[in-house]
Motif scaffolding. Structure first.
Motif, PDB file in Angstrom:
ATOM      1  N   LEU A 279      18.867 -53.788 -42.707  1.00  0.00           N
ATOM      2  CA  LEU A 279      19.360 -53.740 -43.959  1.00  0.00           C
ATOM      3  C   LEU A 279      18.931 -52.307 -44.460  1.00  0.00           C
ATOM      4  O   LEU A 279      19.688 -51.936 -45.120  1.00  0.00           O
ATOM      5  CB  LEU A 279      19.579 -54.697 -44.431  1.00  0.00           C
ATOM      6  N   LEU A 280      17.437 -52.122 -44.357  1.00  0.00           N
ATOM      7  CA  LEU A 280      16.651 -50.907 -44.552  1.00  0.00           C
ATOM      8  C   LEU A 280      17.339 -50.041 -44.472  1.00  0.00           C
ATOM      9  O   LEU A 280      16.966 -48.616 -44.682  1.00  0.00           O
ATOM     10  CB  LEU A 280      14.850 -51.180 -44.960  1.00  0.00           C
ATOM     11  N   ALA A 281      17.458 -50.003 -42.583  1.00  0.00           N
ATOM     12  CA  ALA A 281      17.639 -48.531 -42.217  1.00  0.00           C
ATOM     13  C   ALA A 281      18.952 -48.108 -42.878  1.00  0.00           C
ATOM     14  O   ALA A 281      18.825 -46.419 -42.705  1.00  0.00           O
ATOM     15  CB  ALA A 281      17.915 -49.109 -40.757  1.00  0.00           C
ATOM     16  N   ARG A 282      19.424 -48.562 -43.008  1.00  0.00           N
ATOM     17  CA  ARG A 282      20.821 -48.310 -43.550  1.00  0.00           C
ATOM     18  C   ARG A 282      21.808 -48.840 -44.642  1.00  0.00           C
ATOM     19  O   ARG A 282      22.942 -48.937 -44.948  1.00  0.00           O
ATOM     20  CB  ARG A 282      22.232 -48.271 -42.572  1.00  0.00           C
TER      21      ARG A 282
ATOM     22  N   ALA B   5      17.215 -64.578 -34.734  1.00  0.00           N
ATOM     23  CA  ALA B   5      17.222 -62.864 -35.166  1.00  0.00           C
ATOM     24  C   ALA B   5      17.573 -61.737 -35.236  1.00  0.00           C
ATOM     25  O   ALA B   5      16.706 -60.871 -34.959  1.00  0.00           O
ATOM     26  CB  ALA B   5      15.159 -63.231 -35.436  1.00  0.00           C
ATOM     27  N   GLU B   6      18.910 -62.203 -34.701  1.00  0.00           N
ATOM     28  CA  GLU B   6      19.204 -60.429 -34.421  1.00  0.00           C
ATOM     29  C   GLU B   6      19.349 -59.425 -35.468  1.00  0.00           C
ATOM     30  O   GLU B   6      18.867 -57.973 -34.922  1.00  0.00           O
ATOM     31  CB  GLU B   6      20.923 -61.181 -33.426  1.00  0.00           C
ATOM     32  N   ARG B   7      19.383 -59.270 -36.319  1.00  0.00           N
ATOM     33  CA  ARG B   7      19.254 -58.733 -37.460  1.00  0.00           C
ATOM     34  C   ARG B   7      18.606 -58.788 -38.272  1.00  0.00           C
ATOM     35  O   ARG B   7      17.890 -60.318 -39.129  1.00  0.00           O
ATOM     36  CB  ARG B   7      20.964 -57.890 -37.896  1.00  0.00           C
ATOM     37  N   THR B   8      17.705 -58.489 -39.115  1.00  0.00           N
ATOM     38  CA  THR B   8      17.286 -58.496 -40.214  1.00  0.00           C
ATOM     39  C   THR B   8      16.645 -57.644 -41.426  1.00  0.00           C
ATOM     40  O   THR B   8      17.339 -56.867 -41.222  1.00  0.00           O
ATOM     41  CB  THR B   8      15.531 -58.963 -39.327  1.00  0.00           C
ATOM     42  N   LEU B   9      15.737 -58.164 -41.724  1.00  0.00           N
ATOM     43  CA  LEU B   9      15.492 -56.785 -43.489  1.00  0.00           C
ATOM     44  C   LEU B   9      15.832 -55.818 -43.032  1.00  0.00           C
ATOM     45  O   LEU B   9      16.483 -54.661 -43.817  1.00  0.00           O
ATOM     46  CB  LEU B   9      15.234 -57.576 -44.540  1.00  0.00           C
TER      47      LEU B   9
ATOM     48  N   GLU C 167      27.053 -50.128 -51.837  1.00  0.00           N
ATOM     49  CA  GLU C 167      28.361 -50.654 -51.637  1.00  0.00           C
ATOM     50  C   GLU C 167      28.776 -51.013 -50.304  1.00  0.00           C
ATOM     51  O   GLU C 167      30.006 -50.852 -50.565  1.00  0.00           O
ATOM     52  CB  GLU C 167      29.563 -49.217 -51.893  1.00  0.00           C
ATOM     53  N   ASP C 168      28.475 -51.420 -49.486  1.00  0.00           N
ATOM     54  CA  ASP C 168      28.366 -51.803 -48.818  1.00  0.00           C
ATOM     55  C   ASP C 168      28.256 -53.017 -47.901  1.00  0.00           C
ATOM     56  O   ASP C 168      27.409 -53.703 -47.753  1.00  0.00           O
ATOM     57  CB  ASP C 168      27.921 -51.250 -47.601  1.00  0.00           C
ATOM     58  N   THR C 169      28.806 -53.575 -48.292  1.00  0.00           N
ATOM     59  CA  THR C 169      28.748 -55.234 -48.573  1.00  0.00           C
ATOM     60  C   THR C 169      29.150 -55.919 -46.985  1.00  0.00           C
ATOM     61  O   THR C 169      28.940 -57.110 -47.001  1.00  0.00           O
ATOM     62  CB  THR C 169      29.485 -56.666 -49.692  1.00  0.00           C
ATOM     63  N   GLU C 170      29.811 -55.395 -47.033  1.00  0.00           N
ATOM     64  CA  GLU C 170      30.661 -55.711 -45.252  1.00  0.00           C
ATOM     65  C   GLU C 170      29.223 -55.386 -44.057  1.00  0.00           C
ATOM     66  O   GLU C 170      28.774 -56.937 -43.709  1.00  0.00           O
ATOM     67  CB  GLU C 170      31.261 -55.049 -44.406  1.00  0.00           C
ATOM     68  N   PHE C 171      28.682 -54.394 -44.524  1.00  0.00           N
ATOM     69  CA  PHE C 171      27.275 -54.766 -43.345  1.00  0.00           C
ATOM     70  C   PHE C 171      26.139 -55.295 -43.445  1.00  0.00           C
ATOM     71  O   PHE C 171      25.306 -56.504 -43.244  1.00  0.00           O
ATOM     72  CB  PHE C 171      26.441 -53.254 -43.153  1.00  0.00           C
ATOM     73  N   LEU C 172      25.924 -55.973 -45.553  1.00  0.00           N
ATOM     74  CA  LEU C 172      24.884 -57.032 -45.825  1.00  0.00           C
ATOM     75  C   LEU C 172      24.901 -58.115 -45.101  1.00  0.00           C
ATOM     76  O   LEU C 172      24.648 -58.510 -44.447  1.00  0.00           O
ATOM     77  CB  LEU C 172      25.003 -56.602 -47.152  1.00  0.00           C
ATOM     78  N   ALA C 173      26.925 -58.482 -45.019  1.00  0.00           N
ATOM     79  CA  ALA C 173      27.301 -59.536 -44.863  1.00  0.00           C
ATOM     80  C   ALA C 173      26.761 -60.058 -43.096  1.00  0.00           C
ATOM     81  O   ALA C 173      26.555 -61.135 -42.622  1.00  0.00           O
ATOM     82  CB  ALA C 173      28.820 -59.867 -45.440  1.00  0.00           C
ATOM     83  N   GLU C 174      26.941 -58.957 -42.743  1.00  0.00           N
ATOM     84  CA  GLU C 174      26.506 -58.811 -41.072  1.00  0.00           C
ATOM     85  C   GLU C 174      24.849 -59.605 -40.636  1.00  0.00           C
ATOM     86  O   GLU C 174      24.880 -59.767 -39.496  1.00  0.00           O
ATOM     87  CB  GLU C 174      27.243 -57.235 -40.491  1.00  0.00           C
ATOM     88  N   VAL C 175      23.877 -58.397 -41.367  1.00  0.00           N
ATOM     89  CA  VAL C 175      22.455 -59.070 -41.672  1.00  0.00           C
ATOM     90  C   VAL C 175      22.481 -60.154 -41.888  1.00  0.00           C
ATOM     91  O   VAL C 175      21.335 -60.582 -41.318  1.00  0.00           O
ATOM     92  CB  VAL C 175      22.189 -57.991 -41.894  1.00  0.00           C
TER      93      VAL C 175
ATOM     94  N   ILE D 171      19.142 -54.813 -53.855  1.00  0.00           N
ATOM     95  CA  ILE D 171      19.482 -56.208 -52.758  1.00  0.00           C
ATOM     96  C   ILE D 171      19.938 -57.457 -53.454  1.00  0.00           C
ATOM     97  O   ILE D 171      21.075 -57.998 -52.768  1.00  0.00           O
ATOM     98  CB  ILE D 171      18.373 -56.236 -51.181  1.00  0.00           C
ATOM     99  N   ILE D 172      18.854 -58.008 -54.405  1.00  0.00           N
ATOM    100  CA  ILE D 172      19.124 -59.352 -55.415  1.00  0.00           C
ATOM    101  C   ILE D 172      20.227 -59.258 -56.222  1.00  0.00           C
ATOM    102  O   ILE D 172      21.892 -60.215 -55.475  1.00  0.00           O
ATOM    103  CB  ILE D 172      17.956 -59.985 -55.572  1.00  0.00           C
ATOM    104  N   ASP D 173      20.709 -58.088 -56.767  1.00  0.00           N
ATOM    105  CA  ASP D 173      21.851 -57.723 -57.455  1.00  0.00           C
ATOM    106  C   ASP D 173      22.742 -57.922 -56.784  1.00  0.00           C
ATOM    107  O   ASP D 173      24.263 -58.379 -57.021  1.00  0.00           O
ATOM    108  CB  ASP D 173      21.861 -56.489 -58.442  1.00  0.00           C
ATOM    109  N   LEU D 174      22.955 -56.869 -55.585  1.00  0.00           N
ATOM    110  CA  LEU D 174      24.617 -57.551 -54.605  1.00  0.00           C
ATOM    111  C   LEU D 174      24.465 -58.987 -53.897  1.00  0.00           C
ATOM    112  O   LEU D 174      25.505 -59.002 -54.367  1.00  0.00           O
ATOM    113  CB  LEU D 174      24.440 -56.421 -53.665  1.00  0.00           C
TER     114      LEU D 174
END
Length: 411
Positions: free
Chosen positions: A205-208, A198-202, A212-220, A249-252
């Motif tokens: 994601l909530l912190a930032r 668990a290097e990155r978690t929910l 519109e930022d799908t790239e960061f979501l993919a990184e998480v 988040i679910i919509d994205l």
């Protein structure tokens, strides 16, 4: 002046005068006017309830007959029986459920609990229509991903284990892949079940979060060896995810994946309604034990009352559990079809959890794995070539299997 409604006749089977007074007092506070006809267990043995009686309250402390026998006799006569049972008496609970009780009232009860249960049973006396197998909720399916929500009303129902195995199976059938989300108010278990770091978690994601930022979501999102992407819950216990943010988040994720599988924790009180409303397929995990059945019934009644458009599907986990409540008794008690049954194999599941390898990968021919594939078939039918190979190829040879025993990675 409005006419006074005729009282609804109820039969009360009780040998204790104190119990009769307590029940009569509780029903006086009900918004509906009831006429209570009291009989002792000995008197009931000598006569048949009148045809106007549709519902009977059956006390546990009977002297001339067992409570379960009275419940069964009433059910045979077409009278719905509400059993008053000590919630700590597991044997009595199981007996009355098997006998065909329409509902249970745990004693000692509060007034509203009693008359709300009576009213609910009277409204559903004819029995609600049984939902189709894997019925989908009120939301219409468009070209975006299918949302599958799994919820265990009682902790220990196995919802997280089933969610992990189902998500891995759907990943194999999805051109755009599948994503698994943990939703709860505490630490999750998917990192352990799937052997992910668990290097990155929910929480990150909530912190930032930016819709519109799908790239960061993919990184998480963590990546499992099967290709499944996972949005892990944070290790801390204090995160509370606002329902409106979860909705975004679910919509994205729907736009990014063919399947969005949601592991909804039992303690996820603030998001349960929101997730069930949004899901295309809402799966309720129940095990054949009385406590699980009790909490499952309460949850189903709550969702049915607040979200009638949601098509709930009962999944009976560990269906072959020794001394468990039979599936037919569960179906009759819940007045719902059991959409799927997953056989009990505690040794296999324990080994799967300890190794961090889903059993649909490690033991893809096992009975639980075959049951998961049948469940997935209702969501995404597999091609013949997928069934012949697919996940099984991950455990052939030392290379892929060795990788599965390692840690997950992030991309």
């Amino acid at each position: 002046m409005s006419p006074v409604a005729a009282p609804i006749p109820l039969l009360l089977v009780a040998d204790s005068a104190e119990t009769c007074e307590r029940i009569a007092s509780a029903l006086l506070s009900a918004p509906t006017f009831y006429r209570v006809e009291r009989v002792t267990s000995a008197e009931l043995n000598q006569k048949t309830p009148s045809k106007e009686i549709r519902l009977a309250l059956v006390d546990q402390g009977l002297r001339a007959a067992r409570q379960a026998q009275v419940v069964e006799r009433l059910a045979t006569a077409g009278v719905a029986a509400v059993a008053l049972v000590d919630a700590r008496d597991v044997q009595a609970l199981q007996e009355v459920v098997l006998a065909g009780a329409a509902a249970l009232v745990a004693t000692p009860f509060v007034d509203t609990q009693l008359w709300e249960t009576v009213g609910r049973v009277l409204l559903s006396d004819s029995g609600p229509a049984l939902p189709p197998i894997l019925s989908q909720g009120g939301r219409k399916r468009d070209q975006s991903g299918l949302i599958v929500a799994l919820y265990g009303p009682k902790s220990g129902s196995g919802a997280s284990v089933i969610a992990a195995n189902l998500a891995v199976t759907l990943q194999e059938r999805a051109p755009r892949g599948a994503v698994l989300i943990e939703v709860g108010e505490g630490a999750g278990s998917q990192a352990v079940l799937l052997n992910l770091r668990a290097e990155r978690t929910l929480g990150d994601l909530l912190a930032r979060f930016d819709p519109e930022d799908t790239e960061f979501l993919a990184e998480v999102l963590a990546t499992h060896e099967s290709g499944l992407r996972v949005l892990l819950a944070p290790p801390s216990q204090g995160l509370c995810l606002p329902p409106d943010l979860l909705d975004e988040i679910i919509d994205l994720l729907q736009k990014m994946f063919d399947f969005v599988v949601i592991d909804l924790h039992t303690a996820a009180k603030t998001n349960t309604i929101a997730v069930m409303r949004k899901a295309h397929a809402a799966l309720v995990l129940i095990v054949p034990e009385m406590t699980s059945l009790h909490y499952g019934q309460l949850f189903i009644e709550m969702i049915t009352a607040t979200l009638p458009e949601v098509g709930l599907n009962v999944i009976l986990n560990r269906s072959t559990l020794p001394a468990g409540v039979p599936a037919e008794a569960i179906r009759k008690h819940l007045k719902m079809k059991i959409a799927h049954e997953i056989p009990d194999d505690q040794a296999l599941v324990t080994a799967s959890v300890n190794r961090g390898v889903p059993f649909v990968i490690s033991h893809w021919r096992s009975a639980p794995a075959r049951a998961i594939h049948k469940l997935a078939d209702d969501l995404a039918p597999a091609k013949a070539e997928d069934k012949a190979g697919g996940l099984a190829s991950l455990v052939k040879g030392s290379g892929p299997r060795a990788r599965l025993m390692g840690r997950g990675r992030h991309t």
